[in-house]
Write an enzyme that holds these catalytic residues in place. Structure first.
Site, PDB file in Angstrom:
ATOM      1  N   ILE A  11      18.996  53.699  44.195  1.00 38.93           N
ATOM      2  CA  ILE A  11      19.779  54.016  45.241  1.00 38.93           C
ATOM      3  C   ILE A  11      20.749  55.335  44.915  1.00 38.93           C
ATOM      4  O   ILE A  11      21.039  56.336  45.758  1.00 38.93           O
ATOM      5  CB  ILE A  11      20.742  52.845  45.818  1.00 38.93           C
ATOM      6  CG1 ILE A  11      21.309  53.064  46.793  1.00 38.93           C
ATOM      7  CG2 ILE A  11      21.525  52.419  44.453  1.00 38.93           C
ATOM      8  CD1 ILE A  11      20.570  53.483  48.104  1.00 38.93           C
ATOM      9  N   SER A  33      25.901  54.689  32.732  1.00 35.08           N
ATOM     10  CA  SER A  33      24.697  53.782  32.781  1.00 35.08           C
ATOM     11  C   SER A  33      24.211  53.561  31.683  1.00 35.08           C
ATOM     12  O   SER A  33      24.326  54.328  30.676  1.00 35.08           O
ATOM     13  CB  SER A  33      23.619  54.648  33.603  1.00 35.08           C
ATOM     14  OG  SER A  33      22.391  53.915  33.767  1.00 35.08           O
ATOM     15  N   ARG A  34      23.717  52.270  31.224  1.00 34.62           N
ATOM     16  CA  ARG A  34      23.011  51.985  30.305  1.00 34.62           C
ATOM     17  C   ARG A  34      21.656  52.588  30.297  1.00 34.62           C
ATOM     18  O   ARG A  34      20.903  52.517  29.113  1.00 34.62           O
ATOM     19  CB  ARG A  34      22.737  50.350  29.985  1.00 34.62           C
ATOM     20  CG  ARG A  34      24.315  49.784  29.834  1.00 34.62           C
ATOM     21  CD  ARG A  34      23.993  48.293  29.998  1.00 34.62           C
ATOM     22  NE  ARG A  34      23.429  47.701  31.453  1.00 34.62           N
ATOM     23  CZ  ARG A  34      23.007  46.591  31.341  1.00 34.62           C
ATOM     24  NH1 ARG A  34      23.131  45.573  30.411  1.00 34.62           N
ATOM     25  NH2 ARG A  34      22.424  46.227  32.435  1.00 34.62           N
ATOM     26  N   LYS A  87      27.373  48.614  49.194  1.00 37.69           N
ATOM     27  CA  LYS A  87      27.293  47.419  49.696  1.00 37.69           C
ATOM     28  C   LYS A  87      26.107  46.641  49.055  1.00 37.69           C
ATOM     29  O   LYS A  87      25.161  47.039  48.318  1.00 37.69           O
ATOM     30  CB  LYS A  87      26.811  47.737  51.321  1.00 37.69           C
ATOM     31  CG  LYS A  87      25.332  48.289  51.477  1.00 37.69           C
ATOM     32  CD  LYS A  87      24.142  47.167  51.407  1.00 37.69           C
ATOM     33  CE  LYS A  87      22.968  47.872  51.328  1.00 37.69           C
ATOM     34  NZ  LYS A  87      22.026  46.616  51.096  1.00 37.69           N
ATOM     35  N   ASP A 165      19.791  41.510  51.196  1.00 38.36           N
ATOM     36  CA  ASP A 165      20.281  42.786  50.807  1.00 38.36           C
ATOM     37  C   ASP A 165      20.068  43.964  51.669  1.00 38.36           C
ATOM     38  O   ASP A 165      20.939  44.557  52.213  1.00 38.36           O
ATOM     39  CB  ASP A 165      19.472  43.333  49.581  1.00 38.36           C
ATOM     40  CG  ASP A 165      19.887  44.606  48.946  1.00 38.36           C
ATOM     41  OD1 ASP A 165      20.889  44.809  48.421  1.00 38.36           O
ATOM     42  OD2 ASP A 165      19.157  45.528  48.955  1.00 38.36           O
TER      43      ASP A 165
END
Length: 303
Positions: A11, A33-34, A87, A165
């Site tokens: 996303i 971010s990992r 969201k 979702d």
């Protein structure tokens, strides 16, 4: 203004990065971010590292899954940064309310974004429904989880929301356009035998509104809602981008921005005003569905 993006997944790459890149208000200054960052900006593995190293970044956009999001939002708010939430705004209502209180105490902006409310025909539908009485309604929100969340097992884990979702996108539009509040009366949820979140759900709401959510639809996807009112019929199709009144296409407002660019414009406006915006009404309906819903066990699901 500089902004950091936390959670560089599908996303983020599909929507958030292009929206920030095209924004006249924001510059992407860092990522967290990992699993690798965004090319051309400084990348960090942990949000605490970014907050300590980059005091020049006043805002953070969080677009990682809801369960781990609270700790990162809390860290950013405590560091005095403005926070935008993808969201749903959190895994539970209570944690989002805690973030609201923290944002007020810190004097920073908290924005719980609902991207589907920015679809092209939503504002026109809201105006048309204003002052009218809803007699009945039907929401059909069916899509293919393998297309939109390929291999993302988190979405069927506890807290991942499953079919809610995408379903919460429909509920975010519904709660935005109705002239009177809506509440849940009953729900039926279908859980794959090997998963902790539902793959389909059917809701019965007040005002004669019913909803059918399904994550198993193949081929053309369906994102429609239809209403019978005391003054005619209205339909929103294609996720809120096509408006019909009494069966005839009625257009809407062709957006030159798109959903996510509009969200970042709204975030910039809130920051400039020193305001927050946190509407939990779509999330309340989902929480109530888990509370009231009867549970069916269906076939196992694998990506």
């Amino acid at each position: 203004m500089k902004i950091a993006l936390v959670g560089i997944g599908k996303i983020a790459r599909d929507q958030h990065v292009p929206a920030i890149s095209s924004s006249p208000d924001w510059t992407l200054a860092a990522s967290v971010s990992r699993h690798g960052g965004n090319e051309g900006v400084e990348s960090f593995a942990r949000i605490e590292e970014m907050l300590a190293a980059r005091p020049d970044i006043p805002a953070v956009s969080l677009c990682l899954p809801p369960v781990p999001r609270f700790a990162m939002a809390e860290a950013a708010l405590r560091a005095g940064r403005h926070v935008m939430l993808e969201k749903p705004p959190g895994a539970t209502l209570a944690e989002v309310q805690a973030l609201q209180a923290l944002a007020r105490a810190q004097g920073v902006t908290l924005f719980a974004s609902w991207h589907s409310r920015e679809a092209q025909a939503v504002a026109a539908a809201r105006r048309w429904l204003s002052g009218r009485r809803i007699e009945s309604g039907r929401i059909t929100w069916r899509e293919d989880v393998r297309v939109w969340h390929p291999g993302q097992d988190w979405i069927f884990a506890a807290g991942g929301m499953g079919v809610f979702d995408p379903g919460i996108n429909a509920l975010s539009i519904l709660t935005h356009i109705l002239p009177a509040p809506v509440h849940l009366r009953a729900a039926e949820l279908d859980f794959p035998e090997n998963r902790q979140a539902p793959i389909a759900a059917r809701l019965r709401l007040s005002q004669g509104i019913e909803a059918d959510f399904d994550f198993r639809q193949q081929g053309p996807q369906t994102w429609d809602m239809e209403f019978v009112t005391d003054a005619g019929r209205l339909a929103l199709r294609m996720g809120g981008n096509v408006l019909e009144v009494d069966g005839a296409e009625a257009g809407g407002e062709a957006s030159i921005m798109g959903e996510y660019p509009a969200l970042y414009a709204r975030m910039a406006e809130l920051v400039r005003r020193g305001a927050s915006e946190v509407d939990l009404s779509p999330m309340v309906l989902v929480a109530d569905a888990f509370t009231l819903g009867s549970r069916n066990t269906v076939d196992a699901f694998e990506f």
